[in-house]
Motif scaffolding. Structure first.
Motif, PDB file in Angstrom:
ATOM      1  N   PRO A  81      -6.041 -11.131  -2.526  1.00 27.46           N
ATOM      2  CA  PRO A  81      -5.236 -10.253  -3.370  1.00 27.46           C
ATOM      3  C   PRO A  81      -3.753 -10.341  -3.022  1.00 27.46           C
ATOM      4  O   PRO A  81      -3.383 -10.549  -1.873  1.00 27.46           O
ATOM      5  CB  PRO A  81      -5.789  -8.858  -3.078  1.00 27.46           C
ATOM      6  CG  PRO A  81      -6.487  -8.968  -1.778  1.00 27.46           C
ATOM      7  CD  PRO A  81      -6.929 -10.389  -1.642  1.00 27.46           C
ATOM      8  N   GLY A  82      -2.914 -10.151  -4.036  1.00 25.80           N
ATOM      9  CA  GLY A  82      -1.470 -10.167  -3.860  1.00 25.80           C
ATOM     10  C   GLY A  82      -0.953  -8.837  -3.347  1.00 25.80           C
ATOM     11  O   GLY A  82      -1.665  -7.822  -3.329  1.00 25.80           O
ATOM     12  N   ALA A  83       0.296  -8.809  -2.946  1.00 20.92           N
ATOM     13  CA  ALA A  83       0.898  -7.619  -2.352  1.00 20.92           C
ATOM     14  C   ALA A  83       0.902  -6.426  -3.313  1.00 20.92           C
ATOM     15  O   ALA A  83       0.585  -5.297  -2.912  1.00 20.92           O
ATOM     16  CB  ALA A  83       2.311  -7.933  -1.894  1.00 20.92           C
ATOM     17  N   THR A  84       1.245  -6.668  -4.565  1.00 16.33           N
ATOM     18  CA  THR A  84       1.284  -5.576  -5.545  1.00 16.33           C
ATOM     19  C   THR A  84      -0.103  -4.991  -5.762  1.00 16.33           C
ATOM     20  O   THR A  84      -0.273  -3.766  -5.819  1.00 16.33           O
ATOM     21  CB  THR A  84       1.859  -6.076  -6.884  1.00 16.33           C
ATOM     22  OG1 THR A  84       3.133  -6.661  -6.648  1.00 16.33           O
ATOM     23  CG2 THR A  84       1.994  -4.946  -7.889  1.00 16.33           C
ATOM     24  N   PHE A  85      -1.106  -5.860  -5.869  1.00 17.09           N
ATOM     25  CA  PHE A  85      -2.493  -5.427  -6.052  1.00 17.09           C
ATOM     26  C   PHE A  85      -2.938  -4.585  -4.855  1.00 17.09           C
ATOM     27  O   PHE A  85      -3.471  -3.478  -5.002  1.00 17.09           O
ATOM     28  CB  PHE A  85      -3.378  -6.656  -6.233  1.00 17.09           C
ATOM     29  CG  PHE A  85      -4.813  -6.382  -6.621  1.00 17.09           C
ATOM     30  CD1 PHE A  85      -5.255  -5.142  -7.034  1.00 17.09           C
ATOM     31  CD2 PHE A  85      -5.737  -7.401  -6.570  1.00 17.09           C
ATOM     32  CE1 PHE A  85      -6.565  -4.918  -7.398  1.00 17.09           C
ATOM     33  CE2 PHE A  85      -7.060  -7.189  -6.924  1.00 17.09           C
ATOM     34  CZ  PHE A  85      -7.475  -5.946  -7.333  1.00 17.09           C
ATOM     35  N   LYS A  86      -2.686  -5.069  -3.637  1.00 21.54           N
ATOM     36  CA  LYS A  86      -3.088  -4.342  -2.430  1.00 21.54           C
ATOM     37  C   LYS A  86      -2.377  -2.997  -2.334  1.00 21.54           C
ATOM     38  O   LYS A  86      -2.998  -1.980  -1.998  1.00 21.54           O
ATOM     39  CB  LYS A  86      -2.801  -5.176  -1.180  1.00 21.54           C
ATOM     40  CG  LYS A  86      -3.758  -6.325  -0.990  1.00 21.54           C
ATOM     41  CD  LYS A  86      -3.692  -6.890   0.407  1.00 21.54           C
ATOM     42  CE  LYS A  86      -2.537  -7.818   0.580  1.00 21.54           C
ATOM     43  NZ  LYS A  86      -2.579  -8.552   1.863  1.00 21.54           N
ATOM     44  N   ALA A  87      -1.088  -2.976  -2.640  1.00 22.54           N
ATOM     45  CA  ALA A  87      -0.327  -1.727  -2.553  1.00 22.54           C
ATOM     46  C   ALA A  87      -0.827  -0.701  -3.568  1.00 22.54           C
ATOM     47  O   ALA A  87      -0.935   0.493  -3.252  1.00 22.54           O
ATOM     48  CB  ALA A  87       1.151  -2.011  -2.771  1.00 22.54           C
ATOM     49  N   THR A  88      -1.158  -1.150  -4.766  1.00 21.16           N
ATOM     50  CA  THR A  88      -1.656  -0.239  -5.805  1.00 21.16           C
ATOM     51  C   THR A  88      -2.998   0.354  -5.403  1.00 21.16           C
ATOM     52  O   THR A  88      -3.223   1.560  -5.534  1.00 21.16           O
ATOM     53  CB  THR A  88      -1.781  -0.973  -7.155  1.00 21.16           C
ATOM     54  OG1 THR A  88      -0.508  -1.501  -7.503  1.00 21.16           O
ATOM     55  CG2 THR A  88      -2.272  -0.041  -8.244  1.00 21.16           C
ATOM     56  N   VAL A  89      -3.890  -0.476  -4.881  1.00 14.22           N
ATOM     57  CA  VAL A  89      -5.207   0.009  -4.456  1.00 14.22           C
ATOM     58  C   VAL A  89      -5.066   0.961  -3.275  1.00 14.22           C
ATOM     59  O   VAL A  89      -5.718   2.005  -3.223  1.00 14.22           O
ATOM     60  CB  VAL A  89      -6.143  -1.182  -4.108  1.00 14.22           C
ATOM     61  CG1 VAL A  89      -7.423  -0.696  -3.470  1.00 14.22           C
ATOM     62  CG2 VAL A  89      -6.436  -1.979  -5.367  1.00 14.22           C
ATOM     63  N   ALA A  90      -4.192   0.639  -2.330  1.00 12.15           N
ATOM     64  CA  ALA A  90      -3.994   1.490  -1.158  1.00 12.15           C
ATOM     65  C   ALA A  90      -3.418   2.851  -1.576  1.00 12.15           C
ATOM     66  O   ALA A  90      -3.817   3.884  -1.049  1.00 12.15           O
ATOM     67  CB  ALA A  90      -3.062   0.817  -0.158  1.00 12.15           C
ATOM     68  N   ALA A  91      -2.495   2.861  -2.537  1.00 11.36           N
ATOM     69  CA  ALA A  91      -1.899   4.111  -3.014  1.00 11.36           C
ATOM     70  C   ALA A  91      -2.944   4.979  -3.709  1.00 11.36           C
ATOM     71  O   ALA A  91      -2.969   6.198  -3.532  1.00 11.36           O
ATOM     72  CB  ALA A  91      -0.745   3.814  -3.955  1.00 11.36           C
ATOM     73  N   LYS A  92      -3.817   4.358  -4.499  1.00 11.13           N
ATOM     74  CA  LYS A  92      -4.867   5.119  -5.185  1.00 11.13           C
ATOM     75  C   LYS A  92      -5.872   5.671  -4.169  1.00 11.13           C
ATOM     76  O   LYS A  92      -6.386   6.765  -4.354  1.00 11.13           O
ATOM     77  CB  LYS A  92      -5.617   4.240  -6.198  1.00 11.13           C
ATOM     78  CG  LYS A  92      -4.766   3.791  -7.347  1.00 11.13           C
ATOM     79  CD  LYS A  92      -4.516   4.886  -8.325  1.00 11.13           C
ATOM     80  CE  LYS A  92      -3.740   4.349  -9.515  1.00 11.13           C
ATOM     81  NZ  LYS A  92      -3.365   5.356 -10.452  1.00 11.13           N
ATOM     82  N   GLY A  93      -6.141   4.924  -3.111  1.00 10.88           N
ATOM     83  CA  GLY A  93      -7.075   5.365  -2.076  1.00 10.88           C
ATOM     84  C   GLY A  93      -6.558   6.582  -1.335  1.00 10.88           C
ATOM     85  O   GLY A  93      -7.322   7.471  -0.956  1.00 10.88           O
ATOM     86  N   LYS A  94      -5.253   6.674  -1.111  1.00 10.56           N
ATOM     87  CA  LYS A  94      -4.668   7.812  -0.400  1.00 10.56           C
ATOM     88  C   LYS A  94      -4.740   9.077  -1.237  1.00 10.56           C
ATOM     89  O   LYS A  94      -4.907  10.165  -0.716  1.00 10.56           O
ATOM     90  CB  LYS A  94      -3.207   7.525  -0.048  1.00 10.56           C
ATOM     91  CG  LYS A  94      -3.053   6.517   1.056  1.00 10.56           C
ATOM     92  CD  LYS A  94      -1.594   6.278   1.374  1.00 10.56           C
ATOM     93  CE  LYS A  94      -1.447   5.239   2.472  1.00 10.56           C
ATOM     94  NZ  LYS A  94      -0.053   4.963   2.777  1.00 10.56           N
ATOM     95  N   LYS A  95      -4.620   8.948  -2.560  1.00 12.40           N
ATOM     96  CA  LYS A  95      -4.645  10.123  -3.448  1.00 12.40           C
ATOM     97  C   LYS A  95      -6.032  10.732  -3.556  1.00 12.40           C
ATOM     98  O   LYS A  95      -6.170  11.917  -3.805  1.00 12.40           O
ATOM     99  CB  LYS A  95      -4.147   9.735  -4.841  1.00 12.40           C
ATOM    100  CG  LYS A  95      -2.668   9.431  -4.881  1.00 12.40           C
ATOM    101  CD  LYS A  95      -2.221   9.062  -6.277  1.00 12.40           C
ATOM    102  CE  LYS A  95      -0.760   8.677  -6.296  1.00 12.40           C
ATOM    103  NZ  LYS A  95      -0.306   8.265  -7.615  1.00 12.40           N
ATOM    104  N   LYS A  96      -7.091   9.942  -3.350  1.00 14.69           N
ATOM    105  CA  LYS A  96      -8.446  10.444  -3.509  1.00 14.69           C
ATOM    106  C   LYS A  96      -8.867  11.361  -2.371  1.00 14.69           C
ATOM    107  O   LYS A  96      -9.782  12.136  -2.494  1.00 14.69           O
ATOM    108  CB  LYS A  96      -9.445   9.282  -3.615  1.00 14.69           C
ATOM    109  CG  LYS A  96      -9.372   8.581  -4.945  1.00 14.69           C
ATOM    110  CD  LYS A  96     -10.460   7.552  -5.061  1.00 14.69           C
ATOM    111  CE  LYS A  96     -10.414   6.891  -6.424  1.00 14.69           C
ATOM    112  NZ  LYS A  96     -11.457   5.892  -6.589  1.00 14.69           N
ATOM    113  N   LYS A  97      -8.215  11.273  -1.227  1.00 13.87           N
ATOM    114  CA  LYS A  97      -8.601  12.079  -0.073  1.00 13.87           C
ATOM    115  C   LYS A  97      -8.239  13.476  -0.218  1.00 13.87           C
ATOM    116  O   LYS A  97      -7.985  14.306  -0.693  1.00 13.87           O
ATOM    117  CB  LYS A  97      -7.957  11.526   1.205  1.00 13.87           C
ATOM    118  CG  LYS A  97      -8.558  10.206   1.591  1.00 13.87           C
ATOM    119  CD  LYS A  97      -7.951   9.721   2.859  1.00 13.87           C
ATOM    120  CE  LYS A  97      -8.596   8.413   3.290  1.00 13.87           C
ATOM    121  NZ  LYS A  97      -8.053   7.886   4.494  1.00 13.87           N
TER     122      LYS A  97
END
Length: 97
Positions: A81-97
């Motif tokens: 995965p590219g940097a933008t893809f990883k950053a977007t997924v990581a940001a969505k993961g933080k919001k779910k907590k």
């Protein structure tokens, strides 16, 4: 999301028909598969890179019997995965907590 849901999303965002979106998706997938099978890599900036990777021969074990066996060398597809893809997924993961 399955393939038909992906086609629906593409059709909605691109204002193409579902049939045209399905054909476009199939063409993209087929092109990526053919390029990687030839040994080329396909880089989509921000999304990621598809490439083929050699996997060395190794020893394995049958989990049922415990018998040792040789696993032959092979070539496998790999997606990074590219940097933008990883950053977007990581940001969505933080919001779910």
């Amino acid at each position: 999301m399955n393939k038909s849901e992906l086609i629906d999303a593409i059709a909605a965002k691109s204002e193409l028909s579902k049939a045209a979106s399905g054909q476009a998706l199939d063409a993209v997938i087929q092109t990526i598969v053919q390029a990687v099978a030839k040994g080329d890599s396909v880089s989509l900036v921000g999304f990621g890179t598809f490439k083929s990777t050699a996997r060395a021969a190794r020893d394995g074990k049958n989990p049922r019997t415990g018998e040792k066996l040789k696993i032959p060398a092979t070539v496998i597809p790999k997606f990074t995965p590219g940097a933008t893809f990883k950053a977007t997924v990581a940001a969505k993961g933080k919001k779910k907590k």
